[in-house]
Each structure stands twice: as structure tokens, then as C-alpha cells.
Design an enzyme around this catalytic site. Structure first.
Site, PDB file in Angstrom:
ATOM      1  N   HIS A   1      25.127  10.845  44.183  1.00  0.00           N
ATOM      2  CA  HIS A   1      26.018  11.710  44.967  1.00  0.00           C
ATOM      3  C   HIS A   1      25.284  12.809  45.748  1.00  0.00           C
ATOM      4  O   HIS A   1      25.472  12.952  46.962  1.00  0.00           O
ATOM      5  CB  HIS A   1      27.082  12.303  44.043  1.00  0.00           C
TER       6      HIS A   1
ATOM      7  N   LYS B   1      31.094  29.405  44.777  1.00  0.00           N
ATOM      8  CA  LYS B   1      32.215  28.496  44.521  1.00  0.00           C
ATOM      9  C   LYS B   1      33.417  29.274  43.997  1.00  0.00           C
ATOM     10  O   LYS B   1      34.556  29.019  44.398  1.00  0.00           O
ATOM     11  CB  LYS B   1      31.821  27.385  43.550  1.00  0.00           C
TER      12      LYS B   1
ATOM     13  N   GLU C   1      43.241  23.837  47.216  1.00  0.00           N
ATOM     14  CA  GLU C   1      42.710  23.194  48.416  1.00  0.00           C
ATOM     15  C   GLU C   1      43.754  22.946  49.485  1.00  0.00           C
ATOM     16  O   GLU C   1      44.009  21.822  49.898  1.00  0.00           O
ATOM     17  CB  GLU C   1      41.984  21.876  48.068  1.00  0.00           C
TER      18      GLU C   1
ATOM     19  N   ARG D   1      39.142  25.861  50.808  1.00  0.00           N
ATOM     20  CA  ARG D   1      38.381  25.161  49.769  1.00  0.00           C
ATOM     21  C   ARG D   1      37.725  23.903  50.342  1.00  0.00           C
ATOM     22  O   ARG D   1      36.711  23.439  49.830  1.00  0.00           O
ATOM     23  CB  ARG D   1      39.284  24.821  48.569  1.00  0.00           C
TER      24      ARG D   1
ATOM     25  N   ASN E   1      33.382  20.782  51.004  1.00  0.00           N
ATOM     26  CA  ASN E   1      33.093  19.384  51.312  1.00  0.00           C
ATOM     27  C   ASN E   1      32.056  19.229  52.407  1.00  0.00           C
ATOM     28  O   ASN E   1      31.863  18.125  52.923  1.00  0.00           O
ATOM     29  CB  ASN E   1      34.381  18.658  51.723  1.00  0.00           C
TER      30      ASN E   1
HETATM   31  N1  LIG Z   1      35.516  18.491  39.379  1.00  0.00           N
HETATM   32  C1  LIG Z   1      34.819  18.801  40.434  1.00  0.00           C
HETATM   33  O1  LIG Z   1      35.090  19.788  41.127  1.00  0.00           O
HETATM   34  C2  LIG Z   1      33.625  17.964  40.787  1.00  0.00           C
HETATM   35  C3  LIG Z   1      32.717  18.408  41.750  1.00  0.00           C
HETATM   36  C4  LIG Z   1      31.597  17.644  42.017  1.00  0.00           C
HETATM   37  C5  LIG Z   1      31.394  16.456  41.323  1.00  0.00           C
HETATM   38  N2  LIG Z   1      32.297  16.038  40.401  1.00  0.00           N
HETATM   39  C6  LIG Z   1      32.089  14.801  39.644  1.00  0.00           C
HETATM   40  O2  LIG Z   1      30.908  14.955  38.866  1.00  0.00           O
HETATM   41  C7  LIG Z   1      30.381  13.657  38.573  1.00  0.00           C
HETATM   42  C8  LIG Z   1      28.884  13.686  38.721  1.00  0.00           C
HETATM   43  O3  LIG Z   1      28.352  14.629  37.818  1.00  0.00           O
HETATM   44  P1  LIG Z   1      26.827  14.549  37.337  1.00  0.00           P
HETATM   45  O4  LIG Z   1      25.960  14.401  38.518  1.00  0.00           O
HETATM   46  O5  LIG Z   1      26.622  15.677  36.426  1.00  0.00           O
HETATM   47  O6  LIG Z   1      26.773  13.130  36.623  1.00  0.00           O
HETATM   48  P2  LIG Z   1      26.798  12.671  35.078  1.00  0.00           P
HETATM   49  O7  LIG Z   1      27.765  13.440  34.294  1.00  0.00           O
HETATM   50  O8  LIG Z   1      26.949  11.203  35.118  1.00  0.00           O
HETATM   51  O9  LIG Z   1      25.326  13.026  34.598  1.00  0.00           O
HETATM   52  C9  LIG Z   1      24.218  12.355  35.165  1.00  0.00           C
HETATM   53  C10 LIG Z   1      23.359  11.695  34.108  1.00  0.00           C
HETATM   54  O10 LIG Z   1      22.593  12.697  33.452  1.00  0.00           O
HETATM   55  C11 LIG Z   1      22.741  12.599  32.037  1.00  0.00           C
HETATM   56  N3  LIG Z   1      22.608  13.963  31.534  1.00  0.00           N
HETATM   57  C12 LIG Z   1      23.521  14.952  31.574  1.00  0.00           C
HETATM   58  N4  LIG Z   1      22.986  16.096  31.122  1.00  0.00           N
HETATM   59  C13 LIG Z   1      21.722  15.822  30.780  1.00  0.00           C
HETATM   60  C14 LIG Z   1      20.651  16.599  30.263  1.00  0.00           C
HETATM   61  N5  LIG Z   1      20.792  17.918  30.064  1.00  0.00           N
HETATM   62  N6  LIG Z   1      19.483  15.981  30.021  1.00  0.00           N
HETATM   63  C15 LIG Z   1      19.317  14.657  30.276  1.00  0.00           C
HETATM   64  N7  LIG Z   1      20.285  13.875  30.784  1.00  0.00           N
HETATM   65  C16 LIG Z   1      21.471  14.454  31.027  1.00  0.00           C
HETATM   66  C17 LIG Z   1      24.068  11.962  31.842  1.00  0.00           C
HETATM   67  O11 LIG Z   1      24.146  11.314  30.600  1.00  0.00           O
HETATM   68  C18 LIG Z   1      24.139  10.994  33.013  1.00  0.00           C
HETATM   69  O12 LIG Z   1      23.474   9.820  32.694  1.00  0.00           O
HETATM   70  C19 LIG Z   1      31.071  12.689  39.518  1.00  0.00           C
HETATM   71  O13 LIG Z   1      31.985  11.914  38.793  1.00  0.00           O
HETATM   72  C20 LIG Z   1      31.809  13.596  40.484  1.00  0.00           C
HETATM   73  O14 LIG Z   1      33.017  13.019  40.965  1.00  0.00           O
HETATM   74  C21 LIG Z   1      33.391  16.782  40.118  1.00  0.00           C
HETATM   75 ZN   LIG Z   2      29.448  17.151  45.757  1.00  0.00          ZN
END
Ligand SMILES: NC(=O)c1ccc[n+]([C@@H]2O[C@H](COP(=O)([O-])OP(=O)(O)OC[C@H]3O[C@@H](n4cnc5c(N)ncnc54)[C@H](O)[C@@H]3O)[C@@H](O)[C@H]2O)c1
Ligand SMILES: [Zn+2]
Length: 376
Positions: free
Chosen positions: A274, A234, A244, A248, A252
Site C-alpha cells: 500500500h 491526522k 469524511e 478528511r 487520500n
Molecule cells: N482505518 C484506517 O484509517 C486505515 C488507514 C490506512 C490503512 N488502513 C488499513 O491498514 C492495513 C495495512 O496496515 P499495515 O501496513 O500495518 O499491514 P499489516 O497489519 O498487514 O502489517 C504488515 C505486516 O507486518 C507484520 N507486523 C506487524 N507489526 C510488526 C512488528 N512490530 N514487527 C514485525 N512484523 C510486524 C504483520 O504481521 C504483517 O505481516 C490495510 O488493510 C489498510 O486498509 C486503515
Molecule cells: Zn494509506
């Protein structure tokens, strides 16, 4: 590789000139965060933005480490879940930072998954026109994807990630021990993004994952290595194309289909998270590429076999419940923000590790393909 004074077993640099930063990856990093922050953000106080779930599991360790290093800190604890990426919680977090009397030279620390990271990064990007920002990602998805690259933001009623800024962190600490508390389904979903880097342009990495994915799931050195390789992949893309305008978009891969499926289930995490959408999306992108005679059907089968073995869905019908028809899915695809002035832009592939940005994908072919996929 070892970082001076740190137990981090891997260090990856994101090469962005004077805004370059390190990603440290390894066990026990939260316990070392105080010293690492004190060293890199001299004298800064920090606001730690986290969610209720992560706070219960990992906030005490971070707080003790900051205390021991003499770093003043205030926690801002928000509800867990995608709904937290909202204007209302943005306001709450901004208010928390201001109420703690943090100044421009102070820092915002994100302790959590991508939701916390995206929101906290946005807070850091806009409070006092930009504060320092540190990511401590605690999900696999956040460690290999969302914490790297500087995209921040929130959702609105009109769609996901529509409001935000680019704001790069000063440091990313990926503590691999935090993944031991992650629910298995969340780990698998993050793994889809790991596999994605192999499929984009690292065929050797994909082959390595095929041979070692069980060890990656079990933890230990293979997990650290997979995370580091993903961050390296990445970081390279981000360093080439921070905002992007070109390459970049390769990140996707699988996401145009994936986002359409997420929208089709109205973002109901019971039905699809996701990374699961991305897994189905990557399988579809490979099949569609084979259909267009760009790639071999054997490669599409290989991708599907690996993702399925790792416990991920790969077919549209793997999603429980009713789904829209092909025209309905086309509407969601057209709404995806990767559509640029009407032409469908897709990430397609010539084979494993040979993805490319395809503009002007014929929508008639796509509709026929989706119709078939809905029946399988
Ligand atoms: N900025 C970027 O480049 C980018 C890229 C990809 C995704 N995203 C965003 O990321 C988000 C999804 O991230 P995610 O999948 O981490 O979701 P999230 O932050 O909602 O975490 C998922 C769940 O796991 C729990 N959790 C987190 N860490 C934990 C741990 N160590 N132990 C137990 N539970 C834990 C959280 O409380 C939550 O309920 C989306 O909003 C997406 O749009 C951003
Ligand atoms: Zn993704």
C-alpha cells in the site's frame, strides 16, 4: 511532553469532545500498557486481538504487563495478512470475545498493524453494540495512520474496506520500540504516509523530513517526533471532519492513483504494498498538478527526489511485471470509492504542503497523462 506516570515521550490528543482520546508515543509503552489500561478502563477485562507474527514478537510483553496490573485478558490470534480482514475472521474474533464472556464495559485491544486494528476495531464496534477499544499499533503505517481516526472494517470479494463502522478508540499506545522488529520494506511503506502529512499541509514538516529522514529510519527521538507530528496532523483533520464529508478526503493524497495501482497488480504484495502505491500516487498527483499548471514542476521533482532517496518507488514503471494500459487504469480509478456520482474527485496540489480537494477533474486530461506516465 510527559504523561503522568508514563515514559511516553509524546502525547497527542484527538479532540472529539466527550469521545476525545490520547495517543501516547514512545518506547516501552507495551510494558506499561497494563497500568495505563487499568487506570483508564477501570476494572475492564480485555480481549487482545493480534496476528501470529506480532504475537510471536510482542504478545508476551503485553500479557505480563496486563497480569502485573491485574487486568484479565484473553488472546485472539489470527493469521497475518490482508486476507484476515474478512467475514470469516470477523466471525472468529467475535466468537472469541463472546466465548471469553466479555461484557459491554470490557474492551477489545488491537495489537498489530492496520489489518489487526481495522478488524479488531470493527469487532469492538459491533459486539454488544459497542465495546471499548484500545489500539496498540505495531507498524509505522498503523502508528501514523490507521490507528488514529476511528475507521474500522473488513474487505469483501467486491473490494477493500467496503464493510465497517466508525468506532473511535479510547486510547492509542504507539510503542516505537515495536518498529525495530518491522521488516525494512514495511517501514519504508509507512514512511510514505508520514511524508504525506507534510505534502498535504505541513511544508515545514516536509522540509524537516528531507533533512532528518535518516534519523527517522534509525530510530530515537527523530522517529518519535515524526510519528507524533503525523498523529497531530491526522488528529487535526479527523477532529474537523470525523465522518469524511469534506476535508478528511485530503488524507487520500496519492491514494486514488495508489489504489488503482494496487488493484492493477491484484493486491499482490510481492509487487506493491500500500505505502509504495501511495508513494507513486503522491509523485503522480504532484506531476499531474504541474501538468494542469496548478503547481511548479520543481515541487514535483522535489517530492520525487525525496521519496526515491528514502527507498520508495515513484514511477509506474518502478512496479515489476505487466500492467494494464491507460484505459485499464482509468477503470480502476473510476471504481475507487472516492468517485462521487460520476465526477472524478482528486487530491491535487498548488505546491508542497498546499493540497486541496479537486472535484470535476477532466478525465480526458487524466487519460493522456496516464498514457505518458506508463511510457516513462
Ligand atoms: N482505518 C484506517 O484509517 C486505515 C488507514 C490506512 C490503512 N488502513 C488499513 O491498514 C492495513 C495495512 O496496515 P499495515 O501496513 O500495518 O499491514 P499489516 O497489519 O498487514 O502489517 C504488515 C505486516 O507486518 C507484520 N507486523 C506487524 N507489526 C510488526 C512488528 N512490530 N514487527 C514485525 N512484523 C510486524 C504483520 O504481521 C504483517 O505481516 C490495510 O488493510 C489498510 O486498509 C486503515
Ligand atoms: Zn494509506
Amino acid at each position: 511532553m510527559t504523561n503522568a506516570g508514563s515514559r511516553a515521550s509524546e502525547r497527542v490528543e484527538v479532540g472529539l469532545g466527550e469521545r476525545a482520546y490520547d495517543i501516547l508515543i514512545g518506547g516501552g509503552l507495551i510494558a506499561e500498557a497494563g497500568l495505563l489500561l487499568a487506570e483508564r478502563l477501570k476494572g475492564a477485562a480485555v480481549a487482545v486481538i493480534t496476528d501470529e507474527t506480532v504475537a510471536g514478537l510482542h504478545l508476551d510483553t503485553l500479557a505480563s504487563s496486563l497480569d502485573a496490573a491485574g487486568v484479565r485478558h484473553v488472546p485472539i490470534v489470527l493469521p497475518a495478512g490482508e486476507r484476515t480482514k474478512s467475514f470469516a475472521h470477523l466471525e472468529q474474533a467475535v466468537d472469541g470475545v463472546l466465548a471469553a464472556k466479555l461484557e459491554r464495559r470490557d474492551a477489545v485491544v488491537a495489537l498489530g498493524g492496520g489489518v489487526v486494528g481495522d478488524l479488531a476495531g470493527f469487532v469492538a464496534g459491533i459486539v454488544r453494540r459497542g465495546m471499548d477499544f484500545v489500539q496498540i499499533p505495531t507498524t509505522l503505517l498503523a502508528q501514523v495512520d490507521s490507528s488514529v481516526g476511528g475507521k474500522t472494517g473488513i474487505n469483501t470479494a467486491r473490494g477493500k474496506n467496503l464493510v465497517g463502522v466508525f468506532h473511535q478508540p479510547r486510547l492509542v499506545l504507539a510503542d516505537t520500540d515495536t518498529l525495530d522488529t518491522l521488516p525494512p520494506r514495511e517501514f519504508r511503506a509507512g514512511y510514505a504516509e508520514v511524508a504525506k502529512y507534510g505534502l498535504i499541509d505541513r511544508p515545514d514538516f516536509f522540509a524537516w523530513l528531507e533533512a532528518n529522514w535518516r534519523e527517522v529510519f534509525d530510530g530515537g527521538p527523530a522517529r518519535t517526533r515524526a510519528i507524533a507530528e503525523s498523529c497531530r496532523a491526522k488528529a487535526e483533520v479527523v477532529a474537523r471532519d470525523e465522518f469524511e464529508t469534506g476535508d478528511r478526503a485530503l488524507l487520500n493524497l496519492g491514494h486514488t492513483f495508489g489504489h488503482a495501482l494496487e488493484a492493477a497488480v491484484t493486491y499482490d504484495p510481492q509487487r506493491l504494498v500500500h505505502g509504495e502505491g501511495v508513494a507513486i500516487g503522491m509523485a503522480l498527483a504532484h506531476r499531474f498538478s504541474a501538468r494542469l499548471n496548478l503547481a511548479s514542476p520543481d515541487d514535483a521533482a522535489r517530492v520525487e527526489a525525496h521519496l526515491r532517496l528514502a527507498g520508495l518507488p515513484v514511477r509506474i514503471r518502478d512496479i515489476a511485471g505487466e500492467l494494464p494500459d491507460a484505459d485499464g487504469l482509468m477503470t480502476y480509478i473510476a471504481q475507487d470509492k472516492k468517485v462521487s456520482r460520476g465526477a472524478l474527485t482528486f487530491i491535487l496540489t498548488r505546491g508542497i504542503g498546499r493540497s486541496f480537494v479537486a472535484r470535476d477533474v477532466p478525465s480526458s486530461e487524466l487519460r493522456t497523462f496516464l498514457r505518458e506516465m506508463l511510457e516513462q
